[in-house]
Design an enzyme around this catalytic site. Structure first.
Site, PDB file in Angstrom:
ATOM      1  N   HIS A 376       0.793  -1.231   0.000  1.00  0.00           N
ATOM      2  CA  HIS A 376       0.000   0.000   0.000  1.00  0.00           C
ATOM      3  C   HIS A 376       0.818   1.270   0.000  1.00  0.00           C
ATOM      4  O   HIS A 376       0.262   2.352   0.090  1.00  0.00           O
ATOM      5  CB  HIS A 376      -0.920   0.055   1.224  1.00  0.00           C
ATOM      6  CG  HIS A 376      -2.000  -0.961   1.193  1.00  0.00           C
ATOM      7  ND1 HIS A 376      -3.230  -0.718   0.622  1.00  0.00           N
ATOM      8  CD2 HIS A 376      -2.038  -2.219   1.642  1.00  0.00           C
ATOM      9  CE1 HIS A 376      -3.983  -1.799   0.741  1.00  0.00           C
ATOM     10  NE2 HIS A 376      -3.274  -2.732   1.359  1.00  0.00           N
ATOM     11  N   LYS A 567      -8.189  13.882   4.393  1.00  0.00           N
ATOM     12  CA  LYS A 567      -7.325  12.701   4.372  1.00  0.00           C
ATOM     13  C   LYS A 567      -6.342  12.880   5.511  1.00  0.00           C
ATOM     14  O   LYS A 567      -6.275  13.947   6.112  1.00  0.00           O
ATOM     15  CB  LYS A 567      -6.592  12.583   3.031  1.00  0.00           C
ATOM     16  CG  LYS A 567      -5.894  13.882   2.598  1.00  0.00           C
ATOM     17  CD  LYS A 567      -5.165  13.725   1.268  1.00  0.00           C
ATOM     18  CE  LYS A 567      -6.065  13.832   0.053  1.00  0.00           C
ATOM     19  NZ  LYS A 567      -6.003  12.674  -0.817  1.00  0.00           N
ATOM     20  N   ARG A 568      -5.566  11.826   5.821  1.00  0.00           N
ATOM     21  CA  ARG A 568      -4.549  11.999   6.842  1.00  0.00           C
ATOM     22  C   ARG A 568      -3.623  13.162   6.469  1.00  0.00           C
ATOM     23  O   ARG A 568      -3.393  13.428   5.291  1.00  0.00           O
ATOM     24  CB  ARG A 568      -3.742  10.699   6.998  1.00  0.00           C
ATOM     25  CG  ARG A 568      -4.499   9.608   7.711  1.00  0.00           C
ATOM     26  CD  ARG A 568      -4.873   9.990   9.134  1.00  0.00           C
ATOM     27  NE  ARG A 568      -3.714  10.026   9.976  1.00  0.00           N
ATOM     28  CZ  ARG A 568      -3.468   9.162  10.963  1.00  0.00           C
ATOM     29  NH1 ARG A 568      -4.339   8.214  11.246  1.00  0.00           N
ATOM     30  NH2 ARG A 568      -2.378   9.275  11.699  1.00  0.00           N
ATOM     31  N   LYS A 573       1.213  14.332   1.062  1.00  0.00           N
ATOM     32  CA  LYS A 573      -0.119  14.647   0.538  1.00  0.00           C
ATOM     33  C   LYS A 573      -0.277  16.155   0.283  1.00  0.00           C
ATOM     34  O   LYS A 573      -1.217  16.596  -0.345  1.00  0.00           O
ATOM     35  CB  LYS A 573      -1.207  14.146   1.496  1.00  0.00           C
ATOM     36  CG  LYS A 573      -1.249  12.622   1.632  1.00  0.00           C
ATOM     37  CD  LYS A 573      -2.314  12.189   2.628  1.00  0.00           C
ATOM     38  CE  LYS A 573      -2.272  10.704   2.973  1.00  0.00           C
ATOM     39  NZ  LYS A 573      -2.921   9.855   1.951  1.00  0.00           N
ATOM     40  N   THR A 675      -8.240   6.717  -2.128  1.00  0.00           N
ATOM     41  CA  THR A 675      -9.596   6.190  -2.291  1.00  0.00           C
ATOM     42  C   THR A 675     -10.598   7.316  -2.049  1.00  0.00           C
ATOM     43  O   THR A 675     -11.713   7.278  -2.571  1.00  0.00           O
ATOM     44  CB  THR A 675      -9.864   5.027  -1.313  1.00  0.00           C
ATOM     45  OG1 THR A 675      -9.371   5.393  -0.022  1.00  0.00           O
ATOM     46  CG2 THR A 675      -9.190   3.756  -1.774  1.00  0.00           C
ATOM     47  N   LYS A 679     -14.273   8.536  -3.841  1.00  0.00           N
ATOM     48  CA  LYS A 679     -15.513   8.893  -3.133  1.00  0.00           C
ATOM     49  C   LYS A 679     -15.993  10.267  -3.578  1.00  0.00           C
ATOM     50  O   LYS A 679     -17.202  10.488  -3.766  1.00  0.00           O
ATOM     51  CB  LYS A 679     -15.289   8.861  -1.618  1.00  0.00           C
ATOM     52  CG  LYS A 679     -14.990   7.448  -1.109  1.00  0.00           C
ATOM     53  CD  LYS A 679     -14.404   7.440   0.310  1.00  0.00           C
ATOM     54  CE  LYS A 679     -13.727   6.100   0.579  1.00  0.00           C
ATOM     55  NZ  LYS A 679     -12.893   6.093   1.788  1.00  0.00           N
TER      56      LYS A 679
HETATM   57  C1  4GP Z   1      -2.759   3.861   1.890  1.00  0.00           C
HETATM   58  C2  4GP Z   1      -2.190   4.640   0.718  1.00  0.00           C
HETATM   59  O1  4GP Z   1      -1.501   5.764   1.171  1.00  0.00           O
HETATM   60  C3  4GP Z   1      -3.312   5.080  -0.194  1.00  0.00           C
HETATM   61  O2  4GP Z   1      -2.789   5.696  -1.331  1.00  0.00           O
HETATM   62  C4  4GP Z   1      -4.138   3.875  -0.604  1.00  0.00           C
HETATM   63  O3  4GP Z   1      -5.284   4.293  -1.313  1.00  0.00           O
HETATM   64  C5  4GP Z   1      -4.598   3.104   0.627  1.00  0.00           C
HETATM   65  O4  4GP Z   1      -3.483   2.734   1.403  1.00  0.00           O
HETATM   66  C6  4GP Z   1      -5.357   1.854   0.277  1.00  0.00           C
HETATM   67  O5  4GP Z   1      -4.639   1.072  -0.607  1.00  0.00           O
HETATM   68  N1  4GP Z   1      -1.722   3.425   2.780  1.00  0.00           N
HETATM   69  C7  4GP Z   1      -1.907   3.404   4.117  1.00  0.00           C
HETATM   70  C8  4GP Z   1      -0.737   2.949   4.932  1.00  0.00           C
HETATM   71  O6  4GP Z   1      -2.955   3.707   4.633  1.00  0.00           O
HETATM   72  O7  4GP Z   1      -0.851   2.993   6.172  1.00  0.00           O
HETATM   73  O8  4GP Z   1       0.274   2.562   4.333  1.00  0.00           O
END
Ligand code: 4GP
Length: 841
Positions: A376, A567-568, A573, A675, A679
């Site tokens: 991820h 988002k976080r 970002k 994601t 949305k």
């Molecule tokens: C997140 C990614 O940052 C995001 O781009 C992706 O859409 C999401 O996973 C689902 O695949 N990664 C995390 C992490 O949340 O903690 O690595």
């Protein structure tokens, strides 16, 4: 309920709501029963919370009826099952979603109204189960929804954190973290299974002995330092319009013996309860780090604990049907959601070899055919590696197993790349440079038959960058599975008015066949439809305005463009790039009050990891800018900034439908997928974004004319870095950029205090790892185009409709279907609902 009569098989199609317990009368009766028999309350004294609980339990009864049949069917058929292992499931509130998926949202609303209760008020009572940080955890939840909707036998395995992600408050403009208490009054959805329990060893040492028998097999005994008991808590996850609730099984840690009597008798009462307290800390709290590794013992223990319980649970299920475990991989496929559960590779080997006395080669062949791994993130700080000493101390047996896996693996590498010492060092499961580490991503790749990234671009970067050597060794393992999100929660539940208009326009059925949204395309040219579309967006914005008033105590103008980034909070970002634009706009509006631009409300939301100083400073900058802009009468009706506190799944459901503009502005090559971008698109927001993550595919779907693209692409980023990126050059060459940065540095937003943002400004000028300054002008120019487009509201509506019409690809149903055929090789299993007799309900 009277005596139970034998159930009769009745298919759900053409159902009779009342007889199925789903009608208004049945729901009223069930609600009142639950209020009395579970809550011990009568209506006149029931609190809102009691009423929520009663409705939730009534709904749960309806899930459980289906669940029992599902479990029975799976058992009878021995169905191949997907196990989605994830340290996080950010499931969000359940009541609304369950009502939607049962198809009784309107009936429930009416039933409650007839009892004098407002359904929205009841929905609002539910605590958010924040068992995840961000994207990765929410993805797992969307996938459970799609798995159930597609009738795929599946189990989600995770951790029942007592405290989920912290609640964010804003104090004096700074983030403050408050403990989350989602379990404070219990969750109506969790069912405890104290009899599904496993004792899990941790720490200690191993003892090696050769058997006395002729084979003289080496037997390894793991003598632990402590034992923790895991018990299961189950949550039903119902699919939409089907009878399949799958199981989300969350493990909770307890002490195996309640009481250490030896210590107690020796007079040490405190020591006696110590073990219990220590054990229970194991699943106490979710680590609040998104894309950042904590590297602490407790975290490793959490990971091992839930994986060990889950594999034992699967083995138990397999041995109920078969004499041995030789076909384990035919019954189960395990998807590893990032490396957090990747210790499962070593654990399955431990179980098969040590406990079930299988030979190494057979055990390894089963293991490699069981696991598949999803990556991820490409961020180096998020790639898990455990200091060897810590790992060995916590999991001595797994350390040995990993060494053995590594030796055998490196033999394979040697044959493939003879004489290449560098490749051996790079690929080893153990990082030997400096302090030694175990590389969990390498363990996951070696132990899995499939490895995937989460968007087309990201999967390419996985192959060309972080796992390059592995791709050369095993190209056939690598694939792409572009993420998706569930339209049930994020469209149907979150945006009922738009959903209804879509129903009226193209008929129902799109919710499970999102490609049908394409049928909306011709309506983009219909002025009457566009007007209705705008009316719906306006309604959603007014709803968000009320929320903003309630939680951020700010007034927002629903006529302005809602420009949203939720988002976080992370440097990659680039929320601070968004703020640079806000400050630029502010400055231009101050200098030229007659400037023609679209009025904007810029909305931020998101949590920063508590230990991530720069991210917290970015929040502080957002609140400081919001404050100054908000106080300036000249900005009235022109520009406003809001920091929406405690962004989570629940508030997301109010935010996405109200957004006009979706900010997806990460540096190219850094966001694996995103994601939230999907949305927003599904709710008719237009995207301003870089060629990063799934933005690339969104652009491809909607067409360039319906997307605001800016910034460098990934090769350009790489090239700039290669040549030596000097952010200060951009600052010096661009007077407007200089003005904006200097304003931050001058103390203008902090009542003259120049120190507050100094680390941020210094960082941008001297390092700027995420190249904000390089992308600044392109972003500002692009925002100018956004503004022009917004003012032409007919054009904007047209683009908005086309965005929704072309969002079907991003349904998690599409993603899950791809996983099913390409990785999991599982088939749907239809669940026929057997009717309950009248007096059962
Ligand atoms: C997140 C990614 O940052 C995001 O781009 C992706 O859409 C999401 O996973 C689902 O695949 N990664 C995390 C992490 O949340 O903690 O690595």
């Amino acid at each position: 309920a009277g005596a139970r009569s034998a159930p009769v098989a009745v298919p759900l199609v053409g159902r009779d709501d009342e007889r199925m317990g789903l009608g208004v009368e049945a729901l009223k009766r069930a609600f009142l029963d639950r209020l009395v028999y579970s809550q011990a309350r009568f209506p006149e004294v029931a609190t809102r919370r009691d009423c929520f609980q009663a409705l939730a339990l009534a709904v749960r009864d309806r899930l459980l009826q289906r669940w029992v049949q599902t479990a029975r069917t799976y058992r009878d058929k021995g169905s191949r099952t997907v196990c989605y292992m994830s340290a996080e499931f950010l499931i969000g509130p359940q009541l609304g979603n369950n009502l939607i998926n049962l198809g009784i949202f309107d009936n429930a609303r009416q039933a409650m109204a007839e009892l004098g209760l407002d359904l929205d008020m009841l929905l609002d009572q539910e605590e958010e189960p924040g068992l995840g940080n961000g994207g990765l955890g929410r993805l797992a939840a969307c996938y459970l929804d799609s798995l159930a909707t597609l009738e795929i036998p599946a189990i989600g395995y995770g951790i029942r954190y007592e405290f989920g992600i912290f609640t964010q408050a804003i104090r004096d403009g700074w983030q403050a973290e408050l403990t989350d208490k989602w379990l404070r009054s219990g969750s109506p959805w969790l069912i405890h299974r104290p009899n599904v329990a496993f004792d899990i060893k941790i720490g200690g040492h191993t003892e090696h002995q050769y058997e006395a028998s002729a084979s003289r097999r080496l037997r390894v005994q793991w003598v632990p330092a402590k034992v923790v008991r895991g018990t299961a808590w189950d949550m039903p996850v119902l699919g939409y319009g089907v009878n399949t609730p799958n199981r989300l099984r969350l493990w909770s840690a307890e002490a195996p013996e309640e009481f250490d009597f030896a210590a107690f008798n020796a007079g040490n009462y405190y020591q006696a309860v110590d073990a219990e307290v220590l054990s229970e800390t194991l699943t106490k709290v979710l680590y609040p780090n998104d894309e950042m590794e904590a590297g602490q013992t407790l975290r490793l223990e959490q990971q091992y604990f839930f994986v060990a319980c889950s594999l034992r649970d699967m083995i138990r299920l397999q041995l109920q049907r078969e004499a041995d475990l030789s076909r384990f991989h035919e019954k189960f496929v395990v998807q590893l959601n990032d490396t957090h559960p990747s210790i499962a590779v070593a654990e399955l080997m431990h179980l098969l070899v040590d406990d079930y006395e299988m030979l190494w080669d057979e055990a390894w062949s089963i293991t490699q055919r069981t696991f598949a791994y999803t990556n991820h993130t490409l961020l180096p700080e998020a790639l898990e590696k455990w200091p060897l000493r810590l790992f060995q101390k916590t999991l001595p047996r797994h350390y040995e197993i990993i060494c053995e896996i590594n030796e055998r693996f490196l033999d394979e590498v040697r044959i493939r790349f003879p004489g290449d010492e560098a490749v051996l060092r790079r690929m080893s499961l153990i990082d030997e440079d400096g302090a030694r580490y175990i590389r969990m991503a390498h363990l996951a790749v070696v132990g899995s038959f499939a490895v995937n990234g989460v968007a087309a671009l990201h999967s390419e970067l996985v192959k060309s960058d972080i796992l390059k050597d592995f791709y050369e060794l095993w190209p056939e393992k690598f694939r792409n599975k572009t993420n998706g999100v569930t339209p049930r929660r994020f469209v149907l539940l979150a945006n009922p008015t738009m959903s209804q208009l879509i129903d009226e326009t193209i008929g129902k059925g799109w919710v499970t066949d999102m490609m049908r949204l394409r049928e909306l395309e011709p309506y983009a040219d219909d002025p009457a439809f566009r007007e209705k579309w705008r009316g719906i967006k306006r309604g959603n914005k007014e709803h968000l305005v009320r929320e903003i008033k309630r939680v951020a105590h700010a007034d927002a103008d629903p006529a302005s463009m809602f420009d949203v980034q939720v988002k976080r909070i992370h440097e990659y970002k680039r929320q601070h790039l968004n703020l640079l634009h806000v400050i630029s706009l502010y400055k231009r509006l101050k200098d030229n009050p007659n400037l023609v631009v679209a009025p904007r409300t810029v909305i931020f939301g998101g949590k920063a990891a508590p230990g991530y100083r720069m991210a917290k400073l970015m929040i502080r900058l957002a609140t400081a800018v919001a404050d100054i802009v908000g106080r300036d009468p000249a900005m009235h009706g022109r520009l406003q900034v809001v920091f929406f506190p405690n962004y989570n799944v629940k508030s997301g459901q109010s935010i996405f439908p109200a957004a006009d503009l979706s900010e997806q502005i990460s540096l190219a090559g850094k966001e694996a997928s995103g994601t939230g971008n999907m949305k927003f698109q599904m709710n008719g927001a237009l995207t301003i974004g870089t060629l990063d993550g799934a933005n690339v595919e969104i652009l491809e779907q909607v067409g360039e004319e319906n997307f605001f693209l800016f910034g460098m692409n990934t090769p350009e980023v790489k090239e700039l870095r290669r040549c030596g990126y000097r952010p200060r050059d951009y600052y010096e060459a661009n007077p407007h950029l200089r003005e904006v940065i200097d304003l931050i540095g001058s103390g203008f937003f902090t009542r003259g205090d120049r120190d507050v943002f100094r680390p941020l400004v210094d960082h941008l000028l001297n390092h700027d790892e995420y190249m904000l300054l390089a992308d600044f002008q392109s972003y500002i120019d692009c925002q100018e185009k956004v503004s022009e487009a917004y003012i032409d509201y007919e054009r904007w509506s047209r683009m908005s409709i086309l965005n929704v019409a072309r969002s079907g690809f991003f349904s998690s149903d599409r993603a899950i279907k791809e996983y099913c055929t390409d990785i999991w090789r599982v088939e749907p299993v239809r669940i026929e609902l057997t009717d309950l007799s009248e007096d059962d309900l």
